[in-house]
Design a protein around this motif. Structure first.
Motif, PDB file in Angstrom:
ATOM      1  N   TRP A  29       0.818  -1.038  -0.109  1.00 38.21           N
ATOM      2  CA  TRP A  29       0.105  -0.059   0.094  1.00 38.21           C
ATOM      3  C   TRP A  29       1.066   1.285  -0.117  1.00 38.21           C
ATOM      4  O   TRP A  29       1.818   1.457   0.770  1.00 38.21           O
ATOM      5  N   ASP A  30       0.531   2.191  -0.961  1.00 42.77           N
ATOM      6  CA  ASP A  30       1.216   3.543  -0.699  1.00 42.77           C
ATOM      7  C   ASP A  30       0.134   4.644  -0.529  1.00 42.77           C
ATOM      8  O   ASP A  30      -0.605   4.701  -1.467  1.00 42.77           O
ATOM      9  N   VAL A  31       0.360   5.291   0.575  1.00 40.72           N
ATOM     10  CA  VAL A  31      -0.582   6.388   0.909  1.00 40.72           C
ATOM     11  C   VAL A  31      -0.361   7.149  -0.335  1.00 40.72           C
ATOM     12  O   VAL A  31      -1.533   8.001  -0.388  1.00 40.72           O
ATOM     13  N   ALA A  32       0.699   7.713  -0.778  1.00 40.34           N
ATOM     14  CA  ALA A  32       0.865   8.622  -1.860  1.00 40.34           C
ATOM     15  C   ALA A  32       0.084   8.309  -3.030  1.00 40.34           C
ATOM     16  O   ALA A  32      -0.160   9.296  -4.151  1.00 40.34           O
ATOM     17  N   ALA A  33      -0.246   7.028  -3.473  1.00 40.01           N
ATOM     18  CA  ALA A  33      -0.887   6.654  -4.631  1.00 40.01           C
ATOM     19  C   ALA A  33      -1.964   5.726  -4.331  1.00 40.01           C
ATOM     20  O   ALA A  33      -1.808   4.357  -4.687  1.00 40.01           O
ATOM     21  N   PRO A  34      -3.078   6.058  -3.764  1.00 40.86           N
ATOM     22  CA  PRO A  34      -4.122   5.000  -3.452  1.00 40.86           C
ATOM     23  C   PRO A  34      -4.709   4.474  -4.614  1.00 40.86           C
ATOM     24  O   PRO A  34      -4.820   5.350  -5.706  1.00 40.86           O
ATOM     25  N   MET A  72      -0.880  13.500  -0.512  1.00 41.60           N
ATOM     26  CA  MET A  72      -1.754  12.414   0.113  1.00 41.60           C
ATOM     27  C   MET A  72      -1.357  12.101   1.553  1.00 41.60           C
ATOM     28  O   MET A  72      -2.090  12.131   2.577  1.00 41.60           O
ATOM     29  N   PRO A  73      -0.097  11.881   1.725  1.00 37.24           N
ATOM     30  CA  PRO A  73       0.341  11.508   3.302  1.00 37.24           C
ATOM     31  C   PRO A  73       0.180  12.666   4.028  1.00 37.24           C
ATOM     32  O   PRO A  73       0.260  13.790   3.734  1.00 37.24           O
ATOM     33  N   TYR A  74      -0.410  12.404   5.202  1.00 38.43           N
ATOM     34  CA  TYR A  74      -0.545  13.417   6.310  1.00 38.43           C
ATOM     35  C   TYR A  74       0.698  13.861   6.890  1.00 38.43           C
ATOM     36  O   TYR A  74       1.320  13.220   7.547  1.00 38.43           O
ATOM     37  N   GLU A  75       0.971  15.275   6.610  1.00 36.77           N
ATOM     38  CA  GLU A  75       2.221  15.919   7.090  1.00 36.77           C
ATOM     39  C   GLU A  75       1.879  16.577   8.608  1.00 36.77           C
ATOM     40  O   GLU A  75       1.108  17.678   8.616  1.00 36.77           O
ATOM     41  N   VAL A  76       2.765  16.290   9.552  1.00 30.92           N
ATOM     42  CA  VAL A  76       2.439  17.026  10.734  1.00 30.92           C
ATOM     43  C   VAL A  76       4.091  17.212  11.705  1.00 30.92           C
ATOM     44  O   VAL A  76       4.877  16.475  11.252  1.00 30.92           O
TER      45      VAL A  76
END
Length: 102
Positions: free
Chosen positions: A32-37, A90-94
């Motif tokens: 699974w790649d969060v950046a490319a669902p 897409m990935p959640y940056e925090v």
């Protein structure tokens, strides 16, 4: 001779297993790649002037603030002005942090 018997036994067992369930073994699923669902996505414009549960850091020189908002990271001059998005996607940056040397 022993190698031929071992190879024949392996083939017999593997073909028997395939014949019992009628299916070949499943291939490993892709990572699974969060950046490319693997679903259709769309952009939604959101205009905000405040936020909650935000993380913030001040630069070592005291001139810039970094903060996260809605999964993206921004910088802003400490005196005010316009925020600049420096991390998005897409990935959640925090939890932005300045390195000690700026």
């Amino acid at each position: 001779m022993k190698k031929r018997i071992a190879a024949a036994a392996f083939l017999l067992l593997s073909s028997t297993a395939l014949a019992q369930n009628g299916k070949a073994p499943k291939a490993e699923p892709k990572t699974w790649d969060v950046a490319a669902p693997p679903v259709k996505t769309r952009n939604v414009a959101i205009d905000v002037d405040e936020g909650t549960w935000m993380n913030i850091d001040v630069s070592p020189d005291g001139r810039t603030v970094a903060f996260d908002l809605l999964g993206d990271i921004y910088t802003l001059p400490i005196a005010g002005g316009r925020a600049t998005r420096i991390a998005e996607g897409m990935p959640y940056e925090v939890q932005p942090r300045f390195s000690p040397d700026g």
